[in-house]
Every structure is written in C-alpha cells, then in structure tokens.
Scaffold this active site. Sequence first.
Site, short mmCIF file in Angstrom:
data_model
loop_
_atom_site.label_atom_id
_atom_site.label_comp_id
_atom_site.label_asym_id
_atom_site.label_seq_id
_atom_site.Cartn_x
_atom_site.Cartn_y
_atom_site.Cartn_z
N LYS A 1 11.37 44.01 112.85
CA LYS A 1 10.02 44.39 113.27
C LYS A 1 8.95 43.54 112.58
O LYS A 1 7.87 43.34 113.12
CB LYS A 1 9.76 45.87 112.96
CG LYS A 1 10.79 46.85 113.50
CD LYS A 1 10.73 46.98 115.01
CE LYS A 1 11.33 48.27 115.55
NZ LYS A 1 12.75 48.45 115.38
C1 LIG Z 1 13.73 48.87 116.25
C2 LIG Z 1 15.14 48.53 115.90
C3 LIG Z 1 16.13 48.36 116.89
C4 LIG Z 1 15.84 48.58 118.35
O1 LIG Z 1 14.92 47.65 118.85
P1 LIG Z 1 14.15 47.95 120.21
O2 LIG Z 1 13.16 46.87 120.36
O3 LIG Z 1 13.52 49.30 120.04
O4 LIG Z 1 15.18 47.97 121.30
C5 LIG Z 1 17.38 47.97 116.48
N1 LIG Z 1 17.69 47.80 115.18
C6 LIG Z 1 16.78 47.97 114.21
C7 LIG Z 1 17.18 47.77 112.80
C8 LIG Z 1 15.47 48.34 114.53
O5 LIG Z 1 14.57 48.49 113.56
#
Ligand SMILES: *Cc1c(COP(=O)(O)O)cnc(C)c1O
Length: 463
Positions: A112
């Site tokens: 993120k």
């Molecule tokens: C947010 C997240 C996901 C999922 O990603 P999306 O964009 O919501 O599909 C997978 N793994 C981790 C570690 C995340 O933080």
Amino acid sequence: MRYKSTRGTAPTLGFRDVTLAGLASDGGLYVPDSWPSFSPEQIAGLRGLSYVETAVRVMLPFVEGDLSEEELRALCTQAYGRFSHAAVTPLVQLDHQNFLLELFHGPTLAFKDVALQLLGLLFEKFLTGTGDHLTIVGATSGDTGSAAIDAVAGRTGIDIFMLHPKGRVSDVQRRQMTTVLAPNIHNIAIEGSFDDAQALVKAMFNHADFAGRFQVTAVNSINWARLMAQVVYYFYAAVRLGAPDREVAFSVPTGNFGDVFAGYVAHKMGLPIAKLIVATNVNDILHRALSNGDYSAGTVTPTAAPSMDIQVSSNFERLLFDLAGGSVADQMAGFESTKAMRLTNAQREGAAALFASDRIEPGEMSEAMRWASAEAGEVIDPHTAIGLAAARRANLPGDVSIVTLATAHPAKFADAVERATGLRPSVPARAGDLFERQERYDVLPATFEAVSGYIAERATPRP
Ligand SMILES: *Cc1c(COP(=O)(O)O)cnc(C)c1O
C-alpha cells in the site's frame, strides 16, 4: 486526461479533481475516459530505467493537464526515496518459473505504501494555496490504514479518520496506525467486519448533508490515483523479464481488486500479460465471480491473511464497467440491494480472456510458505503465500514467467509465519520500536450515527 464515472451520471473530471474526490458523486468509481496506449518500442524504451523514471513514463498520460513531467518526477522522487531498497520493488527468483515482486520495502511494510506515499504528496500539492481542508475517511483491513496514516501524518490541511475492524487486524498493523500520535490522525476501531467499516465510509460519502459540510475524500483503492501508481510496477517487473518480447503472468493476492485491476490497466496500455491470476483465500467472492459468474457476498471469515478478508470488492466495478462498455449503475444497484448479481456473458467472456482465479485453503497457504522457505530460502507472508500457491498450480506453459506480488513483509504477520514455518521474522529496523510506543484509538459501534457524529465533532468543515 479526463475521468468518467462507472455509473454514468457524475460529471467528468480531470486528474486533480478525481484525486481529491475519491468516489464519484453518483456512487460510481472514476476511470480514464480512454486508455493510454504504449507501443512495443515505447515499452522497450523502459529497459534499464530506474523505478522513478519508469513511474514518470507510465503515469504521465494519466496526470496530463494537472501536473507537468517535472512536477511528477519531483513527487515520485520524494515518494520512492522513502523506500529502503534501491530498486524500490525488487524481483526475487524462486525457481525456473516463479518470481516474487517485493512490494513491501516502504515505511509500513506493505505494498500500500507504493501508492499512498505518492497520494499523500498529491493531496498536499493540490491543496497548497487553496485554503481547503481535506477530511480523509477510510476503512482498512490493516495495511491501507497504516500506509495512509504514515503518508499524511502532520500534513497541514488534512485530517484522517481511519476505521479498522476491532480485533481483526494484526498487532503490528494496529500499532502502525495507533502509535502515530500526530493531532490530524484519528483511529477508530469498529465493532464489526471490514465490510461493515467500508459500508460506513461509503454511506458517509453518499450522505448529502455530511459530504456537503466536509470535503471528504477516500484513500481506499476506490481512489483512482492509487491504482495509477500501482500500474507502474507491472511494467517495471515485466520489462525486466523480457517485455515486450516475452509475455509475463502475474499472480495477485486479492481483496478489494485494486492491485490486480492495476495489472488490467497495464494490459490495456499494451503490456503483454499472459494471465492475471486472482488469488483469494476462503473469502472467495472474486473466485466465484470469475469462475462461474456468481458475484454474491457471503459473510466474512477471518483468516491469517486479513487484508484479503473481504466479500465486497469495490474495484471489481471498474472491471465490470470496462467489460460492459458502459454504465453499470443498474447492475450495481441490484447488487447493493440484494448482495448478489450475475455477470453478463460479455463480462464473463471478456474477463476469461485475461483472468484466471483460484481459492487457496489455509493448509495450502501454509504449504506455500514452507515451500518458499525450503526451496528458495525466502520467508513470505500469508498474503504472498496465497498468491504463490495459486501461481504454482496455474498450469501455465513453462516458458511464461509468473510473478507473484509479494504484498507484505513477513514480519507484519509474524505469528502466522511462525505457525507455518517455525521461523519468526523480525521487524526491520525502519519500523522502529513499534511495541514500545503508546497507542491512541477509540472504539465505536458500526452505526452511521456513531461514526459520522464522531467525525463531525473533530473535522474542519468547508469554509
Ligand atoms: C491490501 C492488501 C491485499 C489486497 O489488495 P487489493 O488491492 O485490496 O486487492 C493483499 N495483500 C496485502 C498484504 C494487502 O495489504
């Protein structure tokens, strides 16, 4: 670049306004009016470029009209300068076919950061000199919250209210949010699931009175700027594995469908992608939707991969819109009232051309963690393990490299990693003394009145 809503009635906006708005006023999500397209020569021209330069080339068409190339480069240099690896998102080889793309070298140890470090700077850039005050309202299954909080802590003109499902995020995840004591940071533990928290956020955006009093915006992946930033690493990785001359597949541990939708965008822009594998845990709405057209939300089962414990995948709407070739307002309204819908034949066939999907059981996830550790000496987190398990049984031709997106640092989920492998990953130095710091957060029931009242007492209204 102009952006239009998936539900067809909100006004089209430029990049700046889409970034500040988050959700469209008709309840839809913003998507570009048309997809920029890169020729094979342009993709070949990305060879040897740094992450920042790749980012500038890939994102420039999307910000046209609101940021110059120099401004974009300055923002990318600052955002990606905070990553602890010189490659920003390095590739690691596991065996003859499988690679990991490590997306967790940012400040809060999950992918993120790649988008949110940039988004925090974009907010600041677009607010400077306007006198406006932004109220960010977000829901997090763990990682968005910490990354968004890190990205905006202490910035003037911005308050952030972050809702997380109480007791359903890991200790590291919670502490990364609740130990940031800057006065513009407001953490709320909701007595409910992530989907409850996300529904509350949507309700506040759609509430005319609330949205009229405060300039609310989203940092969830419903915000287009986040997806745009994630398109970059698909190009960066594929070019290193032979694009545009060779096709590459990606396996993506998926929750809200944001990360994998960024892969779809890369494909639309001309990047040769053999397959996008949508990997889910037992919360498998996307696997059901892609394998038999059944998009119906069940109840959320908490798992060791909490960032994927989602039954309503907001960004799926963007794919449905693109495949339908027009507004999905009716389809989404049907889903919102019954919590179920069927994909049309055109949507199913369009998706099947590029996407595969798989549902990974807890035992298979642990097995993938053990395999990576035994075969390649790599300790991986539960989310990454779900992607890797799906990659390893995807049955793709041997000459197609498969890149699993490594979405979190294993230390973020140390208990689950230790249970599966016997190894306890330690928190890297950049995450600091997380367990010694003081926490601050409030607990609220999952009701609109409680949460909107809490925010209204603390946020700065529009002038
Ligand atoms: C947010 C997240 C996901 C999922 O990603 P999306 O964009 O919501 O599909 C997978 N793994 C981790 C570690 C995340 O933080």
